[in-house]
Every structure is written in C-alpha cells, then in structure tokens.
Motif scaffolding. Structure first.
Motif, PDB file in Angstrom:
ATOM      1  N   TRP A 167       0.861  -1.190   0.000  1.00  0.00           N
ATOM      2  CA  TRP A 167       0.000   0.000   0.000  1.00  0.00           C
ATOM      3  C   TRP A 167       0.898   1.241   0.000  1.00  0.00           C
ATOM      4  CZ3 TRP A 167      -5.093   1.367  -0.226  1.00  0.00           C
ATOM      5  CH2 TRP A 167      -5.461   2.630   0.259  1.00  0.00           C
ATOM      6  N   PHE A 175       3.434   0.324   3.214  1.00  0.00           N
ATOM      7  CA  PHE A 175       2.959  -0.776   4.052  1.00  0.00           C
ATOM      8  C   PHE A 175       3.015  -2.026   3.182  1.00  0.00           C
ATOM      9  CE2 PHE A 175      -0.476  -3.710   4.995  1.00  0.00           C
ATOM     10  CZ  PHE A 175      -0.348  -3.903   6.351  1.00  0.00           C
ATOM     11  N   PHE A 274      -4.212  -1.895  -8.140  1.00  0.00           N
ATOM     12  CA  PHE A 274      -5.428  -1.139  -7.824  1.00  0.00           C
ATOM     13  C   PHE A 274      -5.100   0.352  -7.742  1.00  0.00           C
ATOM     14  CE2 PHE A 274      -5.493  -5.324  -5.882  1.00  0.00           C
ATOM     15  CZ  PHE A 274      -6.727  -5.825  -6.276  1.00  0.00           C
ATOM     16  N   LEU A 278      -8.979   6.181  -8.891  1.00  0.00           N
ATOM     17  CA  LEU A 278     -10.241   5.804  -9.546  1.00  0.00           C
ATOM     18  C   LEU A 278     -11.161   5.048  -8.596  1.00  0.00           C
ATOM     19  CD1 LEU A 278      -8.912   4.776 -13.079  1.00  0.00           C
ATOM     20  CD2 LEU A 278     -10.214   6.830 -12.479  1.00  0.00           C
ATOM     21  N   LEU A 279     -10.589   4.277  -7.677  1.00  0.00           N
ATOM     22  CA  LEU A 279     -11.437   3.494  -6.769  1.00  0.00           C
ATOM     23  C   LEU A 279     -12.052   4.338  -5.652  1.00  0.00           C
ATOM     24  CD1 LEU A 279      -9.282   0.308  -6.882  1.00  0.00           C
ATOM     25  CD2 LEU A 279     -11.765   0.248  -7.101  1.00  0.00           C
ATOM     26  N   SER A 280     -11.449   5.490  -5.356  1.00  0.00           N
ATOM     27  CA  SER A 280     -11.980   6.337  -4.268  1.00  0.00           C
ATOM     28  C   SER A 280     -12.755   7.528  -4.810  1.00  0.00           C
ATOM     29  CB  SER A 280     -10.830   6.850  -3.392  1.00  0.00           C
ATOM     30  OG  SER A 280     -10.075   7.828  -4.095  1.00  0.00           O
ATOM     31  N   GLY A 281     -12.986   7.552  -6.099  1.00  0.00           N
ATOM     32  CA  GLY A 281     -13.678   8.706  -6.667  1.00  0.00           C
ATOM     33  C   GLY A 281     -12.846   9.978  -6.558  1.00  0.00           C
ATOM     34  N   ARG A 283     -10.708  10.836  -4.233  1.00  0.00           N
ATOM     35  CA  ARG A 283     -10.475  11.343  -2.873  1.00  0.00           C
ATOM     36  C   ARG A 283      -9.233  10.702  -2.238  1.00  0.00           C
ATOM     37  NH1 ARG A 283     -14.589  13.979  -0.357  1.00  0.00           N
ATOM     38  NH2 ARG A 283     -14.207  12.875   1.572  1.00  0.00           N
ATOM     39  N   ASN A 287      -8.160   9.864   2.029  1.00  0.00           N
ATOM     40  CA  ASN A 287      -8.050   8.445   2.341  1.00  0.00           C
ATOM     41  C   ASN A 287      -6.633   8.021   2.676  1.00  0.00           C
ATOM     42  OD1 ASN A 287     -10.768   7.116   2.162  1.00  0.00           O
ATOM     43  ND2 ASN A 287     -10.782   8.424   0.343  1.00  0.00           N
ATOM     44  N   ARG A 290      -6.580   8.723   6.240  1.00  0.00           N
ATOM     45  CA  ARG A 290      -7.340   7.687   6.947  1.00  0.00           C
ATOM     46  C   ARG A 290      -6.471   6.427   7.137  1.00  0.00           C
ATOM     47  NH1 ARG A 290     -12.786   7.048   4.147  1.00  0.00           N
ATOM     48  NH2 ARG A 290     -13.752   7.852   6.034  1.00  0.00           N
ATOM     49  N   ALA A 291      -5.739   6.037   6.098  1.00  0.00           N
ATOM     50  CA  ALA A 291      -4.839   4.872   6.212  1.00  0.00           C
ATOM     51  C   ALA A 291      -3.728   5.163   7.214  1.00  0.00           C
ATOM     52  CB  ALA A 291      -4.257   4.513   4.847  1.00  0.00           C
ATOM     53  N   LEU A 294      -4.861   4.594  10.650  1.00  0.00           N
ATOM     54  CA  LEU A 294      -4.880   3.153  10.940  1.00  0.00           C
ATOM     55  C   LEU A 294      -3.483   2.673  11.344  1.00  0.00           C
ATOM     56  CD1 LEU A 294      -6.502   0.400  10.745  1.00  0.00           C
ATOM     57  CD2 LEU A 294      -5.687   0.277   8.383  1.00  0.00           C
ATOM     58  N   PHE A 295      -2.471   3.059  10.563  1.00  0.00           N
ATOM     59  CA  PHE A 295      -1.100   2.631  10.874  1.00  0.00           C
ATOM     60  C   PHE A 295      -0.658   3.197  12.232  1.00  0.00           C
ATOM     61  CE2 PHE A 295      -0.599   2.808   6.010  1.00  0.00           C
ATOM     62  CZ  PHE A 295      -1.069   1.526   5.870  1.00  0.00           C
TER      63      PHE A 295
END
Lengths: 339, 339
Positions: A167, A175, A274, A278-281, A283, A287, A290-291, A294-295
């Motif tokens: 990631w 990650f 991935f 494109l997958l988050s529109g 954004r 995000n 946001r990741a 999490l870490f």
C-alpha cells in the motif's frame, strides 16, 4: 578470518551480475535478477539476497532455464497483461510487463498481470512495492511445489504459496507484507532437521498423515498451512488464481515438472494492481490520511507494521553504503563464478 | 411444543419479506435482503438466515438505515463500478451493480465493485457466488467493528474482517470459502460467556492486553486474528482495500459511527471479479480440468472442500422443499412483524 564481511553496495551488484553472466545469463536477465537480489540483500533478507545466486546458477546449469530468452508481452485485454517468460527467470518478464500493468491500472482502476512459463526464485515484496512506488496498491501470489497438505489431509498437494500486498504511503516506505501460507518455510524445517531439534506442534505431518514434531519425518511427510482451515482455503485460492485462472501449473504439476531437481520452481504468477484515485472517486488525500491513522493506531499500541525491520535495514545499509554477509557464504559465492 | 419447526421454502421468503416490509423497507429492499436470507437459510447457515431479521429490524428501527433509499450506480472507470447505497442495506446496491461488474469483468478481464455508505449484515459467500455462477472468479472483503487487536497489540482496532472467494465449476456447486480473519466470531465469544465456559488459548486478550480465556474479560478486551501475524497482516489489508482504497470507513471509524447501537455495521465493501477466459488466453476448458484435478486431490486424501457441508444442505433442503428452524426462533421472529 572474521565471521562476516562487508560488501559495498556496488560490490553486491557486481558480484551478482558477474556470477550470473559467467554462468550464461545475458545482460538483461542478469540485471533484472540482480535488481531483486540487491533489493533483498540491502534489506538484510539473507535468504533472498545473494544466497539465491546458488539457485539461479543451479537452474541454468540444469539446462532448463533459458538465460537469454526474450519475454513476450501480450496486451491481452483492457485490464490484463500477459507476459510469457518463455522459460526464463520471471524477473525480466516482470520488468518488461510492469509499465503496461501500471498504465492499465491507472487508466482502468484495476488490472492484472499474469506471468507464465517462468522459473521463480524471488520474494514477492519487491514486486508489489514496484506498484506502491507508483501510488498503486498491489497484490501478488504464486504456487510452488506440493509440499503442503490441505487442512484435514494427509499428504502434500499445495505449495508454500506466498501472498504479498503493498500500500503506498507518501514520503515513507510503503505498508507491505509477504508471507508463505505454509506454517513454516521449507528451509526452516531443514534447519530444524540439521540441528536435530523437534519442530513445534502444528507444523507438519509424517508420511502416514499423522502429526509429527520430527523434522526428518516432516521432510518425508508434508507441511501444514498457517491458520488451519482458513490458511488452507487461502492456499487453495492461490493455486487457482496463479494456476488455472492464468493457464499455468498448480504446485503439484510444478513439482512433477521439476523431477526432483534443486532448481527454481517453474510455474506462473499473478499480480493485481489497484488505483486509489479511480477506486476512491478521486479522494486520495483524505483516504491517505485515513490509512495513516490506521497505521498510527497499530504503532500506538506497541504492535509493529509488517516489513518495518526490513525497511529499517534497507535505510541503514543504504546510508552506510554497505551490507554484511557471512564470510563462508561469500567464499562459496565466489566459487559460483565461471572462469 | 416441538423444539423445531419445518417451514416451506415459500414460508421462509414470505416471513422474511413481510417482516421487512411491515418494518419500513420498501419492496425492492425487502426482496434483495430476502434473497440473501433465503439463500443462507436453505444452506442451514442459521446465524445468517432468518435470524438476521432481528438485526435488519433493529437497524431500521434505530432510524439510521434508510429502508427506501435508491442506490446510485456509478460507472467510475473502465474496470470500476461504484455503488453508493445511500445509507441503505448493502444488498440492493449489490443487486443493482452486479450486472455492470460482470460486464466489465468479461470485457476487461478484471473489474472491481466498491459499495459505499451501506449497512451490512450478510455473509459474503452469496456475493462471490453471484460471480462464480456467471463463470467468473470472485473475491470480496469488508471491515466491521474494531473488536480485534493487531498481532502484538493490546486493544481492538481491526474488524472481524471477512474474506470470501469463489471459483466456478461446471455443473456443480462452486468452490467457495468465506471466513472471518478473527480467530473466533464475536458471537462465539458471547456463547462461551453465556455458557460460563473458558475460551481456548489464543482467541482473546483482556482490557490490559494480556492473554485471557475468560469470555467476560475477552468481551471487555479484544479478540485476536487467526494465524498470528499473518492473519493480522491480512486483516490490515482488508481494512485498506475495503476502507481507504474505496473512500470508506475503517472498522474503528465504523464502530465510532455506530455509537454502541446493536444495528448492522455501516461501512464499505469491495468485490473483485476475474474472467478466466481473458486471463487464461481463452484456454478455459483445459484449466477447468486442471482445477478439478486439484479439487479431486483434496478429496482423495480425505480432506474437505470449504462450503461442502453448506452446499449439501442447500441441495437437500431444496429437494425436500423445506427447512428446519428452532421453534423458539420462529416464535420470536413472528413478534418482529408490525401490525
């Protein structure tokens, strides 16, 4: 004689390239292989660094690996690249196909690369980090040899079937994880056998399918997957995704093909890419944060992120400009080079 | 009164639809939800069959689930469908987006469906079997609530994060698995607590981060992932793939959003579809046979394929035209219906 020796980063590259070329790999193959051996060695991944030159050399000496084959890159569908390694080591095909995989993922949101008919000896994390370096998330999997029994089974059928994911993280190492779906690596069992030490429970069964902690009996029997029936299911998925899905061998077929030779396994590999944009529109920044939260929550509670140690070693070795390997390994490596 | 009661397959549908509609779901939502409840119930998956009506009803009564929302289907990129559930239960968005996902996978080789802003209560296997029924391989994952600690950690951060996969098989039930990446399901811990039985080792930690076999302490502490650090890494991948990658909540954010209410968790979901035809260079029959040899080798050694029991129950219940549920459950379900 000291137990370890320091090699400059240039010496690592030079030792790898010259060993490979003197044994019959052409320059392109030697460079593609060396890139990966180098990346592993500077991360102190001893088992997948210079040590893997033995397997590369054994593989070409056996006459089955083609050291000069040109990979064929096929634009198979809008989101599919197929790369036929034409019996070469996988890494030149990987390098040749990667730009098209990245382009397809960035245009279409998701894309797959199927590498076929390759000999494979390398860890998977460098492959998925090629994607995260480009801002993509990446997943990779492949079979190996049928040393691992399915949950509830009595004999080897599945490979050690590694699974890797990466990631992208802004301004720092990605990650990444990369693990075998077997409880232990094949080499670990071998180390227990040599040391005459009993294996932990749950690692292997003997040739009659009974649980064993005897490493010798385990080598004649089968290994077990990690995580019981869940790990076994994942391993079966990897067989399917990197085998029949992409028209390539299962671990059992790969082992039959090898006829017991100690060369790199021959099979296929699938890599998925991935695009967060494109997958988050679109954004991505929100995000990404946001990741990162999490870490941070993982680290805050004293847990580690996978690959942290390896990434720290990479940074440290790059800063000091050298790596440390065992002197015995170095001496043995020198003998691999052909006059 | 007998402990169990037989319901005809029509009665299962009727009970589910009328309960949902009387509680405020419109007909489309009620049908999409009922399809899945029905599929689970005829597979004797008691925990994800009619029993889940309680959660659906609690969710709409809490006022947060929108029982009449229209999902918005977005053709986001050549290989990406995004479906905004607009605060509805996920299943109507899933049903509405599935045809476009299948079309994109068959045209492009690989495609992804991101479902956003949905309440999710269902098992994942029916979703991936919608793909394998169409001859595609499918993968699905989603977060849940932050009840699970990362390996080496001391408190809940990850969800029970299920992962599902399905592979198409000609003329027979697909190869499918669907498992939580937590060692136990949340409900299992609850069952141990009620029974006053000690948990096995390795399932949970207490609120101080210490291993515990006390189910009460586990409920106040955190659950552990299956398979140690490997399962923990997979669970982190699922957080990323079904959260930040698709602009949706992590398990921690989802739990904060829920404010302790016993409703279905609110978050996103990612489903991946793979076309064996485009990925294998058109060699589907040969590779179908190769996969079948793999499955035969699993069964030959006395191991089971995942989902075998559930698929056998589906076939048996369909043949006899009824299912068996506990009378107590049936009585409680009848009370859910609004006059």
């Amino acid at each position: 004689m000291s137990d370890t020796i320091n090699l400059s980063l240039n010496q690592v590259r030079e030792l790898s390239e010259s060993t490979l070329i003197s044994n019959g790999f052409n320059e392109q193959h030697a460079q593609a292989i060396t890139d990966i051996i180098y990346t592993n060695q500077i991360g102190d991944c001893q088992s997948h660094g210079l040590y893997r030159l033995f397997m590369c050399v054994e593989s070409i000496r056996s006459g089955r690996v083609n050291g000069t084959s040109e990979p064929t890159i096929i634009d198979a569908a809008p989101s599919v690249v197929r790369a036929d390694a034409n019996d070469g080591i996988s890494l030149l095909a990987l390098r040749a196909a990667m730009p098209l995989l990245i382009k397809k993922a960035k245009n279409n949101g998701v894309a797959a690369l199927a590498i076929n008919r390759c000999f494979h000896f390398s860890a998977l994390w460098p492959e998925v980090e090629m994607l995260s370096t480009e801002g993509l998330a990446g997943m990779a999997m492949l079979p190996s040899h049928a040393w691992v029994a399915p949950a509830g089974g009595t004999r080897g059928l599945l490979g050690t079937n590694p699974f890797a994911f990466s990631w992208p993280r802004d301004g720092q190492a990605p990650f990444t994880f990369d693990f075998a779906t077997s409880q232990f690596a094949r080499g670990e069992i071998e180390l227990y056998r040599r040391a005459g030490k009993p294996l932990p429970n749950g690692v292997a069964i003997d040739k009659d399918g009974q649980p064993t902690t005897d490493a010798e009996a385990a080598m004649d029997g089968a290994m077990l997957t990690f995580g019981g029936h869940k790990g076994s299911a994942l391993s079966l998925m990897i067989e399917l995704m990197a085998g029949p899905l992409i028209d390539d061998l299962t671990s059992k077929e790969s082992m039959e093909f090898a006829e017991g030779k100690p060369e790199a396994p021959y099979h296929g590999e699938i890599i998925l890419a991935f695009d967060p944009n494109l997958l988050s529109g679109g954004r991505v920044p929100q995000n990404h944060d946001r990741a990162e939260r999490l870490f941070a929550d993982v680290l805050d509670q004293g847990a580690r992120l996978p690959s942290q140690r390896r990434q720290a070693a990479q940074a440290a070795n790059q800063a000091k400009g050298s790596v440390e390997i065992s002197t015995a390994l170095y001496e043995d490596l020198l003998k691999l080079k052909q006059a």
